[in-house]
Design an enzyme around this catalytic site. Sequence first.
Site, PDB file in Angstrom:
ATOM      1  N   GLY A 117      -4.211  51.240 -65.973  1.00 26.30           N
ATOM      2  CA  GLY A 117      -4.139  50.896 -67.393  1.00 26.30           C
ATOM      3  C   GLY A 117      -5.322  50.106 -67.936  1.00 26.30           C
ATOM      4  N   GLN A 118      -6.338  49.867 -67.082  1.00 28.95           N
ATOM      5  CA  GLN A 118      -7.474  49.085 -67.591  1.00 28.95           C
ATOM      6  C   GLN A 118      -8.160  49.828 -68.735  1.00 28.95           C
ATOM      7  OE1 GLN A 118      -9.994  47.473 -64.235  1.00 28.95           O
ATOM      8  NE2 GLN A 118      -8.376  48.471 -63.071  1.00 28.95           N
ATOM      9  N   GLU A 119      -8.735  49.043 -69.644  1.00 28.94           N
ATOM     10  CA  GLU A 119      -9.302  49.624 -70.868  1.00 28.94           C
ATOM     11  C   GLU A 119     -10.293  50.746 -70.564  1.00 28.94           C
ATOM     12  OE1 GLU A 119     -10.981  46.701 -73.453  1.00 28.94           O
ATOM     13  OE2 GLU A 119     -11.160  48.130 -75.125  1.00 28.94           O
ATOM     14  N   ILE A 147     -10.310  52.763 -68.201  1.00 29.04           N
ATOM     15  CA  ILE A 147      -9.662  53.945 -67.602  1.00 29.04           C
ATOM     16  C   ILE A 147      -8.836  54.705 -68.631  1.00 29.04           C
ATOM     17  CG2 ILE A 147      -8.059  54.714 -65.786  1.00 29.04           C
ATOM     18  CD1 ILE A 147      -8.646  52.220 -64.234  1.00 29.04           C
TER      19      ILE A 147
END
Length: 178
Positions: free
Chosen positions: A71-73, A75
């Site tokens: 969920g990292q920005e 990604i």
Amino acid sequence: MGQLFSRLIRSVFGGKEVRALILGLDNAGKTTILYKMLDPGSQLEHTPTVGFNLETLQVGGLKLQCWDLGGQESIRPFWRSYFFHQEAVLFVVDSADTERMEVARQELHSILQEPELENAVVLVLANKQDREGARSVADVSDHLRLSGLQRTWTVMGTSALKGEGLREAFAWLAQQLK
Ligand SMILES: Nc1nc2c(ncn2[C@@H]2O[C@H](COP(=O)(O)OP(=O)(O)OP(=O)(O)O)[C@@H](O)[C@H]2O)c(=O)[nH]1
Ligand SMILES: [Mg+2]
């Protein structure tokens, strides 16, 4: 005859197989939820997901093939590569992360506009209900502006850490997907 045959296959091999995406901002608890469902005794601390985890859960007579994406920005733009043929979206929110509730709302609504997901059932998990300052399920629902959604959806509270609410949430999902 075809239906009869597929029913027979299901009864022998353990149910219809359905694909589901697990999405949400980084640190929301997606991977913890997945592995707690696979093994309720799991105490694993997960590192941030880079790429995805793929596991199949047996729930309510279904084989739920779960795609847990990072969920990292950086990604998030790659999420859409996995939208094809997904019948459900589990959107996980850290209920105590009030600062990023608006970012979560934007990400969720952007996903909901994707044509490939227009028929997907949506299950929002207001996770980390055990944390101090966690917003209630109703509050999370308000912040994410869920009430007007024109599709099958619900929002439920969970604590992946304690294993609370997960069985009920996945049972709801299985019921919708049968
Ligand atoms: N207090 C509390 N902590 C939780 C809960 N669920 C997950 N966590 C913690 O939150 C952190 C992030 O959990 P992950 O499951 O890795 O989060 P993720 O959504 O998969 O994160 P990304 O892979 O980076 O997208 C970990 O330290 C977990 O132990 C919960 O219900 N309550
Ligand atoms: Mg993860």
